[in-house]
Design an enzyme around this catalytic site. Structure first.
Site, mmCIF file in Angstrom:
data_model
loop_
_atom_site.group_PDB
_atom_site.id
_atom_site.type_symbol
_atom_site.label_atom_id
_atom_site.label_comp_id
_atom_site.label_asym_id
_atom_site.label_seq_id
_atom_site.Cartn_x
_atom_site.Cartn_y
_atom_site.Cartn_z
ATOM 1 N N LYS A 36 0.875 -1.183 0.000
ATOM 2 C CA LYS A 36 0.000 0.000 0.000
ATOM 3 C C LYS A 36 0.902 1.219 0.000
ATOM 4 O O LYS A 36 2.065 1.146 0.409
ATOM 5 C CB LYS A 36 -0.882 0.013 1.248
ATOM 6 C CG LYS A 36 -2.135 0.825 1.109
ATOM 7 C CD LYS A 36 -3.210 0.040 0.383
ATOM 8 C CE LYS A 36 -4.523 0.765 0.333
ATOM 9 N NZ LYS A 36 -5.606 -0.138 -0.062
HETATM 10 P P1 NAD Z 1 -12.971 7.597 -2.622
HETATM 11 O O1 NAD Z 1 -11.926 8.605 -2.483
HETATM 12 O O2 NAD Z 1 -13.555 7.354 -3.975
HETATM 13 O O3 NAD Z 1 -14.200 7.956 -1.635
HETATM 14 C C1 NAD Z 1 -14.011 8.122 -0.272
HETATM 15 C C2 NAD Z 1 -15.318 8.588 0.344
HETATM 16 O O4 NAD Z 1 -15.165 8.597 1.774
HETATM 17 C C3 NAD Z 1 -15.719 10.002 -0.038
HETATM 18 O O5 NAD Z 1 -17.130 10.067 -0.181
HETATM 19 C C4 NAD Z 1 -15.270 10.834 1.154
HETATM 20 O O6 NAD Z 1 -15.985 12.046 1.301
HETATM 21 C C5 NAD Z 1 -15.567 9.855 2.285
HETATM 22 N N1 NAD Z 1 -14.839 10.126 3.522
HETATM 23 C C6 NAD Z 1 -13.551 10.502 3.687
HETATM 24 N N2 NAD Z 1 -13.281 10.718 4.984
HETATM 25 C C7 NAD Z 1 -14.415 10.466 5.660
HETATM 26 C C8 NAD Z 1 -14.765 10.510 7.026
HETATM 27 N N3 NAD Z 1 -13.897 10.864 7.974
HETATM 28 N N4 NAD Z 1 -16.057 10.194 7.386
HETATM 29 C C9 NAD Z 1 -16.967 9.849 6.443
HETATM 30 N N5 NAD Z 1 -16.676 9.780 5.129
HETATM 31 C C10 NAD Z 1 -15.422 10.084 4.747
HETATM 32 O O7 NAD Z 1 -12.391 6.243 -1.991
HETATM 33 P P2 NAD Z 1 -12.769 4.743 -2.333
HETATM 34 O O8 NAD Z 1 -11.888 4.292 -3.442
HETATM 35 O O9 NAD Z 1 -14.240 4.623 -2.487
HETATM 36 O O10 NAD Z 1 -12.298 3.984 -1.009
HETATM 37 C C11 NAD Z 1 -13.123 3.885 0.148
HETATM 38 C C12 NAD Z 1 -12.650 2.736 1.022
HETATM 39 O O11 NAD Z 1 -12.678 1.518 0.279
HETATM 40 C C13 NAD Z 1 -11.211 2.863 1.547
HETATM 41 O O12 NAD Z 1 -11.141 2.304 2.832
HETATM 42 C C14 NAD Z 1 -10.416 2.009 0.576
HETATM 43 O O13 NAD Z 1 -9.209 1.546 1.119
HETATM 44 C C15 NAD Z 1 -11.396 0.890 0.327
HETATM 45 N N6 NAD Z 1 -11.173 0.152 -0.913
HETATM 46 C C16 NAD Z 1 -11.148 0.787 -2.115
HETATM 47 C C17 NAD Z 1 -10.940 0.043 -3.277
HETATM 48 C C18 NAD Z 1 -10.992 0.669 -4.641
HETATM 49 O O14 NAD Z 1 -10.943 -0.084 -5.635
HETATM 50 N N7 NAD Z 1 -11.122 1.970 -4.787
HETATM 51 C C19 NAD Z 1 -10.719 -1.339 -3.190
HETATM 52 C C20 NAD Z 1 -10.759 -1.956 -1.941
HETATM 53 C C21 NAD Z 1 -10.989 -1.189 -0.818
#
Ligand code: NAD
Length: 430
Positions: free
Chosen positions: A115
């Protein structure tokens, strides 16, 4: 309040490393993990911290702090996302890298875990600045990443555009005859630049699938069920999109800026369009009532999907949760203590390393597509993700029933046993 100030105010308390270590130690005891292999897995292979300068639009130079942690590569090249967030530090990246190792192992992929990211609030920078920051970070990472060595992907605040800049920068450092061979240095690229059709929705689609499989096992209809989503970005939106297609109703959303609820349904598509035109924030969405941040997890609903940051469901709010299922779209959203409370209250948890593994499974297909010079169609890709996730879900479910364990313990057992086997077969060099 400016968006940036609000984001800073909401920075979660760190402690993900402590959480993942507690989970790992408990699982190591369960499988009676060989103590020598435990010594290897409880530390990370490589930890890189890079300070790199970038010229800003106003001519000043700013120095940024970037990270890449490579936890383990016993099963294949390192794999894991890049996060742009002010809370990124070495411990949180170590934790996230470890979760990737368990996730890729559980999914049966030929990958290890890594990561990385940059300690930055991207809302503060222009698009041109973000491009220069990303490209300079890629250049500084140099040969520490590579298509057969360590393959980044999108995570919080990074997307297909970020991946396109990384791929282009990395490929530009190669001679002309080598360039296209390096396209799979990152996954999650735009479709026009070697990306996979459907990679955008792969994680959220996988979250939805695991909820569907869980419901099928329990003979529960998703039609008419209500759900809440924390984090309405890539993962949260797509999970909501597919759940709505199945007839479930989105009744609460929290993002970095605020929380809203509507028992009659917020409408995922309209909300997503609104957020896109509102600097990424849900504030002011007319079809939802603003609620206090503290009241979010206590909303009336059947399914709760944390899809934002780590350590969001804690001892403080676990008692308030009304859902019968928590599906972990985010990595590490539930603390070990909160998990005990939820399990005691008979609330099931689909653990992150299973629930959000559709993303890395999609990334694997993109990597194969680039490596083999193939082009796959969306239907075919979603069918492949479904098949793979159904198989992983079935194995976790079977282990959980046979051993009378919660789903996280079962998933960890399967993940760790696969890595242990690789070490036992190969031995330790020299
Ligand atoms: P993203 O940047 O597209 O979206 C993140 C969202 O979380 C946004 O709506 C943001 O406003 C919100 N957010 C940020 N801080 C916050 C807080 N303190 N309280 C409430 N909401 C908050 O990110 P993503 O790609 O959707 O990733 C979200 C989660 O999923 C992360 O934990 C990431 O590690 C995990 N994840 C993502 C992927 C991927 O393919 N993108 C894969 C596996 C896991």
């Amino acid at each position: 309040m400016t968006l940036t100030k609000e984001v800073k105010k909401q920075q979660p308390k760190q402690g993900m490393l402590e959480n993942v270590m507690k989970q790992f130690n408990a699982a190591a005891d369960l499988v009676d993990l060989n103590p020598n292999i435990k010594k290897i897995l409880e530390v990370t292979n490589n930890e890189l911290i890079i300070h790199f300068p970038v010229r800003m639009d106003n001519g000043d130079v700013e120095v940024f702090k970037g990270y890449r942690v490579q936890h383990n590569n016993a099963l294949g090249p390192y794999k894991g996302g890049l996060r742009y967030h002010p809370t990124i530090d070495i411990d949180s990246v170590k934790a996230l890298a470890m979760w990737m190792t368990w996730k890729t192992s559980l999914a049966g992929l030929p990958y290890g875990g890594a990561k990385g990211g940059i300690q930055i609030d991207p809302n503060k920078y222009s698009n041109n600045e973000l491009e220069r920051i990303t490209r300079r970070f890629t250049y500084a990472l140099g040969e520490n990443i590579g298509p057969e060595h360590d393959i980044p992907a999108p995570d919080v605040n990074t997307n297909s555009q970020t991946m396109a800049w990384i791929a282009d920068t990395y490929m530009s450092t190669k001679g002309p005859s080598e360039r296209s061979k390096n396209q799979h240095v990152v996954t999650g690229k735009p479709v026009g630049s070697g990306g996979l059709e459907g990679r955008d929705r792969a994680t959220g689609f996988g979250v939805f699938l695991t909820i569907k499989f869980w419901a099928e096992n329990k003979n529960i209809e998703l039609k008419g069920k209500t759900f809440i989503v924390q984090g309405f970005g890539n993962v949260g939106y797509w999970a909501a999109h597919f759940l709505e297609l199945e007839g479930a109703k989105l009744v609460g959303v929290q993002d970095a800026f605020g929380s809203i609820a509507n028992p009659d349904g917020l409408g995922a598509e309209n909300l997503s369009e609104y957020i896109k035109g509102n600097n990424g924030s849900l504030i002011g969405y007319s079809n939802g009532k603003a609620i206090e941040k503290e009241d979010f997890f206590g909303l009336d609903c059947d399914i709760c999907i944390p899809a934002a940051l780590g350590n969001q469901i804690t001892e403080k709010n676990a008692q308030k949760i009304k859902a019968f299922l928590v599906a972990e779209g985010a990595n590490g959203p539930t603390t070990v203590e909160a998990e005990q409370i939820l399990l005691k209250r008979n609330i099931d948890i689909i653990p992150d390393i299973l629930c959000n593994s559709g993303g890395v499974i999609g990334s694997y297909f993109e990597w194969l597509q680039n490596r083999n010079g193939e082009l796959w169609e969306l239907d075919e890709i979603l069918a492949k993700i479904t098949k793979k996730m159904a198989e992983v879900f079935r194995r976790v479910s079977k282990t959980s029933q046979e051993k009378e364990l919660d789903m996280r313990s079962a998933a960890y057992m399967l993940a760790i046993e696969r890595i242990e086997k690789a070490y036992v077969q190969r031995g330790i060099f020299p």
